[in-house]
Design an enzyme around this catalytic site. Structure first.
Site: not given
Ligand code: CUA
Length: 157
Positions: A76, A78
């Site tokens: 996802f 981050f």
């Molecule tokens: Cu996840 Cu770049």
């Protein structure tokens, strides 16, 4: 309308080749189930309900055999879930990964693990960790402002 003899031959030849290629492609796709090349298989999943769908409702590592594990993971913005895993040396890990939002990458430098994580699809890749160490999993598809912060770690010891 007059068509030159050679032109006619080429038209017939061209049409026949086109028909032949389409038949070969059709047989490969529908009769033999061929897909694009790659070392991983994937199946579809609804990206909207990924987090309530088994096995992704409980991401993590499970032992499935003698030093053999299944790593169910979410990518996802981050990061990845779980954000750290630990396996013994020589462990074979079957990664089962999907995305909850956009396209991400899943690359483990110095191994041949490197694939795309696409929302709506589940990617599976198997790797055996023969050397002890700390393996970084990195995203190599630009996915937003904190793309370069997106990582997880696999500790092999
Ligand atoms: Cu996840 Cu770049």
């Amino acid at each position: 309308m007059h068509i030159h003899r050679f032109e006619k031959i080429w038209l017939i030849f061209g049409s026949a080749m086109l028909a032949l290629f389409l038949v070969v492609l059709g047989i490969g796709t529908f009769a033999m189930g061929m897909t694009t090349p790659g070392s991983h298989q994937h199946y579809s999943i609804d990206p909207e309900t990924v987090m309530d769908t088994e096995p992704f409702n409980e991401p993590g590592l499970r032992q499935v055999g003698d030093n053999e594990y299944e790593a169910v993971m979410l990518a996802f913005a981050f990061g990845y879930s779980p954000n750290q895993m630990e396996v013994p040396v020589g462990a074979t890990v079957h990664f089962i990964v999907t995305s909850t939002d956009v396209v991400h990458g899943f690359a483990i430098p110095k191994t041949n693990v490197n694939f795309m994580v696409v929302p709506g699809e589940v990617s599976t890749v198997t790797h055996t960790f023969k050397e002890p160490g700390e393996y970084l999993v990195l995203c190599n598809e630009y996915c937003g402002i904190a793309h370069e912060m997106m990582k997880t770690t696999i500790i092999v010891k």
